[in-house]
Write an enzyme that holds these catalytic residues in place. Structure first.
Site, PDB file in Angstrom:
ATOM      1  N   PRO A 130      46.730 -10.819  80.668  1.00  0.00           N
ATOM      2  CA  PRO A 130      47.852  -9.957  81.069  1.00  0.00           C
ATOM      3  C   PRO A 130      48.148  -8.879  80.030  1.00  0.00           C
ATOM      4  O   PRO A 130      48.522  -7.764  80.376  1.00  0.00           O
ATOM      5  CB  PRO A 130      49.017 -10.946  81.204  1.00  0.00           C
ATOM      6  N   THR A 160      37.610 -12.162  89.027  1.00  0.00           N
ATOM      7  CA  THR A 160      36.867 -12.179  90.288  1.00  0.00           C
ATOM      8  C   THR A 160      36.105 -13.502  90.441  1.00  0.00           C
ATOM      9  O   THR A 160      35.506 -13.978  89.474  1.00  0.00           O
ATOM     10  CB  THR A 160      35.844 -11.011  90.296  1.00  0.00           C
ATOM     11  N   GLU A 368      35.018  -3.580  84.442  1.00  0.00           N
ATOM     12  CA  GLU A 368      33.850  -3.629  83.537  1.00  0.00           C
ATOM     13  C   GLU A 368      33.742  -2.365  82.666  1.00  0.00           C
ATOM     14  O   GLU A 368      32.662  -1.834  82.448  1.00  0.00           O
ATOM     15  CB  GLU A 368      32.560  -3.899  84.318  1.00  0.00           C
TER      16      GLU A 368
HETATM   17  C1  LIG Z   1      39.997  -6.102  91.203  1.00  0.00           C
HETATM   18  C2  LIG Z   1      39.728  -6.370  89.759  1.00  0.00           C
HETATM   19  C3  LIG Z   1      38.753  -7.308  89.402  1.00  0.00           C
HETATM   20  C4  LIG Z   1      38.532  -7.606  88.059  1.00  0.00           C
HETATM   21  N1  LIG Z   1      37.641  -8.611  87.714  1.00  0.00           N
HETATM   22  C5  LIG Z   1      37.558  -8.999  86.411  1.00  0.00           C
HETATM   23  C6  LIG Z   1      36.753 -10.132  86.030  1.00  0.00           C
HETATM   24  O1  LIG Z   1      36.076 -10.762  86.863  1.00  0.00           O
HETATM   25  N2  LIG Z   1      36.743 -10.520  84.737  1.00  0.00           N
HETATM   26  C7  LIG Z   1      37.469  -9.866  83.769  1.00  0.00           C
HETATM   27  O2  LIG Z   1      37.450 -10.282  82.621  1.00  0.00           O
HETATM   28  N3  LIG Z   1      38.242  -8.786  84.098  1.00  0.00           N
HETATM   29  C8  LIG Z   1      38.293  -8.351  85.382  1.00  0.00           C
HETATM   30  N4  LIG Z   1      39.066  -7.263  85.711  1.00  0.00           N
HETATM   31  C9  LIG Z   1      39.800  -6.570  84.677  1.00  0.00           C
HETATM   32  C10 LIG Z   1      39.236  -5.197  84.310  1.00  0.00           C
HETATM   33  O3  LIG Z   1      37.984  -5.346  83.676  1.00  0.00           O
HETATM   34  C11 LIG Z   1      40.286  -4.496  83.429  1.00  0.00           C
HETATM   35  O4  LIG Z   1      41.380  -4.164  84.267  1.00  0.00           O
HETATM   36  C12 LIG Z   1      39.718  -3.249  82.753  1.00  0.00           C
HETATM   37  O5  LIG Z   1      38.785  -3.607  81.766  1.00  0.00           O
HETATM   38  C13 LIG Z   1      40.829  -2.393  82.103  1.00  0.00           C
HETATM   39  O6  LIG Z   1      41.634  -3.165  81.296  1.00  0.00           O
HETATM   40  P1  LIG Z   1      43.246  -3.084  81.454  1.00  0.00           P
HETATM   41  O7  LIG Z   1      43.546  -3.280  82.897  1.00  0.00           O
HETATM   42  O8  LIG Z   1      43.868  -4.010  80.496  1.00  0.00           O
HETATM   43  O9  LIG Z   1      43.585  -1.612  81.068  1.00  0.00           O
HETATM   44  P2  LIG Z   1      43.968  -1.096  79.601  1.00  0.00           P
HETATM   45  O10 LIG Z   1      42.937  -1.557  78.628  1.00  0.00           O
HETATM   46  O11 LIG Z   1      45.372  -1.443  79.322  1.00  0.00           O
HETATM   47  O12 LIG Z   1      43.825   0.466  79.787  1.00  0.00           O
HETATM   48  C14 LIG Z   1      44.837   1.247  80.421  1.00  0.00           C
HETATM   49  C15 LIG Z   1      44.426   2.719  80.322  1.00  0.00           C
HETATM   50  O13 LIG Z   1      44.311   3.101  78.935  1.00  0.00           O
HETATM   51  C16 LIG Z   1      43.019   3.624  78.701  1.00  0.00           C
HETATM   52  N5  LIG Z   1      42.577   3.263  77.345  1.00  0.00           N
HETATM   53  C17 LIG Z   1      42.658   2.042  76.751  1.00  0.00           C
HETATM   54  N6  LIG Z   1      42.128   2.092  75.513  1.00  0.00           N
HETATM   55  C18 LIG Z   1      41.688   3.371  75.342  1.00  0.00           C
HETATM   56  C19 LIG Z   1      41.032   4.053  74.265  1.00  0.00           C
HETATM   57  N7  LIG Z   1      40.702   3.435  73.127  1.00  0.00           N
HETATM   58  N8  LIG Z   1      40.734   5.362  74.444  1.00  0.00           N
HETATM   59  C20 LIG Z   1      41.042   5.996  75.593  1.00  0.00           C
HETATM   60  N9  LIG Z   1      41.657   5.404  76.636  1.00  0.00           N
HETATM   61  C21 LIG Z   1      41.970   4.113  76.504  1.00  0.00           C
HETATM   62  C22 LIG Z   1      42.119   3.001  79.765  1.00  0.00           C
HETATM   63  O14 LIG Z   1      40.939   3.754  79.966  1.00  0.00           O
HETATM   64  C23 LIG Z   1      43.060   2.995  80.944  1.00  0.00           C
HETATM   65  O15 LIG Z   1      43.042   4.246  81.562  1.00  0.00           O
HETATM   66  C24 LIG Z   1      39.263  -6.918  87.059  1.00  0.00           C
HETATM   67  C25 LIG Z   1      40.204  -5.951  87.422  1.00  0.00           C
HETATM   68  C26 LIG Z   1      40.458  -5.685  88.753  1.00  0.00           C
HETATM   69  C27 LIG Z   1      41.515  -4.674  89.097  1.00  0.00           C
END
Ligand SMILES: Cc1cc2nc3c(=O)[nH]c(=O)nc-3n(C[C@H](O)[C@H](O)[C@H](O)COP(=O)(O)OP(=O)(O)OC[C@H]3O[C@@H](n4cnc5c(N)ncnc54)[C@H](O)[C@@H]3O)c2cc1C
Length: 386
Positions: A130, A160, A368
């Site tokens: 989270p 997933t 990913e």
């Molecule tokens: C339908 C779905 C299925 C998924 N399945 C899986 C799964 O099977 N296993 C798993 O582990 N995860 C899974 N995920 C999670 C997914 O991989 C993450 O949501 C994704 O990696 C982004 O992480 P976050 O949501 O925490 O976004 P954050 O990391 O909080 O990022 C938010 C925003 O900030 C930007 N940002 C963050 N850091 C930087 C930086 N250093 N420089 C520039 N921009 C930055 C990002 O690009 C984004 O636009 C899933 C997500 C969804 C929605």
């Protein structure tokens, strides 16, 4: 350099088989599965019988030994009609099976990989929490040794494939100690879905991918046995990064497939729909848009094949996989937008397939590795001091 991009006989046969299967067994049900949020377990089993759930894995582990180009072809054909089915396959193979093949012991491969490769079960990989997604060092799920086993505590988000009737295990990243000031020691554990203290929560209500299973996972004093660690203690980051390299090729192939589906719907519609006395295809505002889309799809597909071919040849593909996913996922969003515009008002109706493509496209630029993180990866590989 052999880059003719000519499919061999086996690859052509696989593409044809999957095109037929997708048209006959998936396309007619995709809208209903999407509307009702039905996870199509029987279809996944049938894909297992066709060898798709173990395409890139060796025959010794229940697979087909076909390589990543074939895997990309399969995902493209599936995403062309239904992204939920495609991501179920992509996640099981790339996130579930691939790390076990690369880092597992012989016993772990026999127990977890063989049934997965046959399509009897599916696997998952849980990194995101989270409070953390892109920043994998910000992990807070913990694992501590207890007797001859381990106890995990924490919560994973947006995972997933973890809560279906076919789900068998979730490879989970957890902090097992410190590597130095402020640097976590991360390890990976194969958590069976029936482990004590493991609780998948209700499926999320998502914008798209409605027929794919996505849940929060709670680990409350979750006990796993001594053979649960995947790779050696502290190797979690290595496992995760290797998993992402192949996973991103799969997501990129899905982007190409979704864009191809949008293109085909749009070409049909543009030739049928008349305005001002002519099919709308007659107007260059429409036909040039679709011609450019076709060219961009061909370019993205070439990037996917390049990454897959290099990976099959044993090369490191961190940059190539990131480039393929960046271009193909952004293209998928563009293609869904073009398809909706070309379809006009009908494209906004759920009766057409276009809103489903539109809703399913956006996640490809997030999961990913977001597009921003992919640019960071490419910039680093270029030697930029980011
Ligand atoms: C339908 C779905 C299925 C998924 N399945 C899986 C799964 O099977 N296993 C798993 O582990 N995860 C899974 N995920 C999670 C997914 O991989 C993450 O949501 C994704 O990696 C982004 O992480 P976050 O949501 O925490 O976004 P954050 O990391 O909080 O990022 C938010 C925003 O900030 C930007 N940002 C963050 N850091 C930087 C930086 N250093 N420089 C520039 N921009 C930055 C990002 O690009 C984004 O636009 C899933 C997500 C969804 C929605």
């Amino acid at each position: 350099m052999d880059f003719a991009l000519e499919l061999n006989g086996e690859q052509r046969a696989l593409k044809e088989t999957l095109r037929e299967f997708a048209e006959a067994e998936i396309a007619p049900h995709a809208a209903e599965w999407d509307r009702s949020g039905t996870f199509p377990a029987p279809t996944i089993r049938k894909l297992g019988e066709l060898g798709v759930m173990g395409l890139p894995f060796p025959e010794a582990y229940g697979g087909v030994g076909a390589g990543l180009i074939s895997f990309a072809l399969a995902l493209e054909e599936l995403a062309r009609v239904d992204s939920s089915v495609a991501i179920t396959v992509a996640a099981s193979v790339s996130l579930g099976g691939a790390p076990i093949l690369a880092f597992g012991t012989e016993a772990q491969k026999q127990r977890w990989l063989v049934p997965l490769a046959r399509g009897e079960t599916i696997g998952a990989f849980a990194s995101t929490e989270p409070g953390m997604g892109s920043d994998v060092q910000g992990l807070s799920t913990s694992a501590r040794q207890d007797g001859d086993g381990w106890i995990l505590n924490g919560t994973k988000a947006y995972i997933t494939n973890a809560g279906t009737e076919l789900s068998s295990f979730v490879t989970t990243t957890a902090v097992t100690g410190e590597r130095g000031p402020g640097r976590a020691e991360v390890s990976t554990f194969i958590v069976p879905v029936d482990a004590q203290g493991f609780a998948p929560q209700r499926p999320y209500e998502k914008m798209g991918w409605h027929a794919s299973d996505t849940r929060e996972l709670v680990y409350q004093d979750c006990r796993v046995p001594a053979d649960a660690p995947l790779a050696e203690r502290g190797a979690g980051a290595r496992v995760f990064l290797a998993t992402l390299d192949t996973g991103r090729i799969g997501v990129a192939a899905m982007g190409v497939g979704l864009a191809q589906g949008c293109l085909e719907h749009s070409v049909r519609w543009a030739n049928e729909r008349c305005a001002f006395g002519h099919p709308i295809a007659k107007y260059q505002a429409v036909s040039f848009e679709l011609a450019e889309l076709k060219a961009r799809i061909d370019a993205a597909r070439a990037l996917v094949f390049r990454a897959a071919a290099l990976r099959d040849a044993g090369h490191k593909v961190t940059e190539q996989a990131a480039a393929a996913k960046l271009m193909a996922s952004e293209l998928a969003v563009h293609a869904a937008n073009v398809a909706m515009q070309v379809h006009g008002g009908y494209g906004y109706m759920e009766e057409s397939a276009i809103p489903r493509y539109y809703r399913d496209a956006k996640i490809l630029t997030i999961g990913e590795g977001t597009s921003e993180i992919l640019k960071l990866v490419i910039a680093r590989e270029m030697g930029l001091a980011v």
